[in-house]
Write a protein that holds these residues in place. Structure first.
Motif, short mmCIF file in Angstrom:
data_model
loop_
_atom_site.label_atom_id
_atom_site.label_comp_id
_atom_site.label_asym_id
_atom_site.label_seq_id
_atom_site.Cartn_x
_atom_site.Cartn_y
_atom_site.Cartn_z
N HIS A 120 -16.11 101.29 -123.14
CA HIS A 120 -15.47 100.36 -122.20
C HIS A 120 -16.04 100.49 -120.79
CE1 HIS A 120 -12.31 98.76 -124.89
NE2 HIS A 120 -12.71 99.82 -125.59
N GLU A 121 -17.35 100.60 -120.74
CA GLU A 121 -18.07 100.57 -119.46
C GLU A 121 -19.52 100.23 -119.74
OE1 GLU A 121 -19.52 105.11 -118.64
OE2 GLU A 121 -17.46 104.64 -118.09
N ILE A 122 -20.23 99.84 -118.70
CA ILE A 122 -21.65 99.51 -118.85
C ILE A 122 -22.44 100.82 -118.99
CG2 ILE A 122 -23.66 98.48 -117.74
CD1 ILE A 122 -21.72 96.49 -116.41
N TYR A 123 -23.33 100.83 -119.97
CA TYR A 123 -24.21 101.98 -120.21
C TYR A 123 -25.58 101.46 -120.58
CZ TYR A 123 -23.50 101.04 -125.20
OH TYR A 123 -23.46 100.45 -126.44
N VAL A 173 -24.45 100.79 -114.05
CA VAL A 173 -24.00 101.64 -115.15
C VAL A 173 -22.71 102.34 -114.72
CG1 VAL A 173 -24.56 103.74 -116.45
CG2 VAL A 173 -26.30 101.97 -116.13
N GLY A 174 -21.75 102.41 -115.63
CA GLY A 174 -20.48 103.05 -115.33
C GLY A 174 -19.39 102.07 -114.93
N THR A 175 -19.75 100.81 -114.68
CA THR A 175 -18.75 99.81 -114.33
C THR A 175 -17.79 99.63 -115.51
OG1 THR A 175 -20.30 98.62 -112.90
CG2 THR A 175 -18.38 97.38 -113.69
N PRO A 176 -16.48 99.77 -115.28
CA PRO A 176 -15.52 99.61 -116.37
C PRO A 176 -15.49 98.18 -116.92
CG PRO A 176 -14.48 100.59 -114.43
CD PRO A 176 -15.84 100.12 -114.02
N VAL A 177 -15.22 98.07 -118.21
CA VAL A 177 -15.08 96.76 -118.87
C VAL A 177 -13.77 96.82 -119.67
CG1 VAL A 177 -16.12 95.12 -120.47
CG2 VAL A 177 -17.59 96.53 -119.02
N SER A 178 -12.94 95.80 -119.51
CA SER A 178 -11.62 95.81 -120.15
C SER A 178 -11.71 95.70 -121.67
CB SER A 178 -10.76 94.66 -119.62
OG SER A 178 -11.24 93.43 -120.13
N ARG A 179 -10.68 96.16 -122.34
CA ARG A 179 -10.58 96.06 -123.80
C ARG A 179 -10.62 94.58 -124.21
NH1 ARG A 179 -8.56 99.81 -127.12
NH2 ARG A 179 -7.53 100.83 -125.37
N LYS A 180 -9.94 93.73 -123.45
CA LYS A 180 -9.91 92.29 -123.75
C LYS A 180 -11.32 91.70 -123.70
CE LYS A 180 -7.75 87.98 -122.27
NZ LYS A 180 -6.85 87.33 -121.32
#
Length: 148
Positions: free
Chosen positions: A18-21, A47-54
């Motif tokens: 749930h983050e950019i890698y 990299v490391g930016t959170p991404v929501s479950r949705k």
């Protein structure tokens, strides 16, 4: 084809982040192996930016639909293949993408005559198997079993 089974197999192979890698090719990715595209709002984010479950689930749904459509396009008799062959090919398509999987011309030729043993050989004799050996060997063994 059992879409839920496909989803489970791909998530098991890709993971769910749930983050950019950066993937193994150093390309920005998130969720369940979703390669960040120019059209994604995440494009250009570090990299490391959170991404929501949705958002992860939305992208995964779109990616699964695109994967199946690409398999239907690449393999004209896709739905005449055994279900496990369909699942294997979709897994490969999800991992490789249309352009790279379309270069497996001997695999495609073997599929057209349903020679699953030769399909497994073609999968084995590929750069892909070296890049993702655990996933590839598992899929190769399943393809071999179809030819037994």
């Amino acid at each position: 084809m059992d879409i839920e089974k496909l989803r489970e197999e791909i998530e098991a192979d890709e993971g769910n982040v749930h983050e950019i890698y950066l993937d193994h090719l150093k390309l920005p990715t998130f969720g369940i192996g979703h390669l960040v595209k120019k059209t994604d709002p995440e494009y250009g984010m570090p990299v490391g930016t959170p991404v929501s479950r949705k958002r992860v689930n939305s992208c995964f749904n779109e990616d699964i639909i695109g994967t199946i459509e690409d398999c239907e396009k690449l393999y004209k008799d896709f739905y005449k293949l055994p279900e496990d062959a369909q699942l294997i090919l979709c897994n490969m398509m999800y991992n490789l993408g249309y352009t790279r999987l379309s270069k497996f011309s001997k695999l495609k030729a073997s599929l057209s005559i349903m020679d699953f043993g030769e399909c497994a050989n073609q999968m084995h004799d590929s750069k892909w198997r070296v890049q993702v050996p655990n996933r590839a060997n598992r899929l190769i063994n399943r393809m071999k079993a179809l030819g037994a």
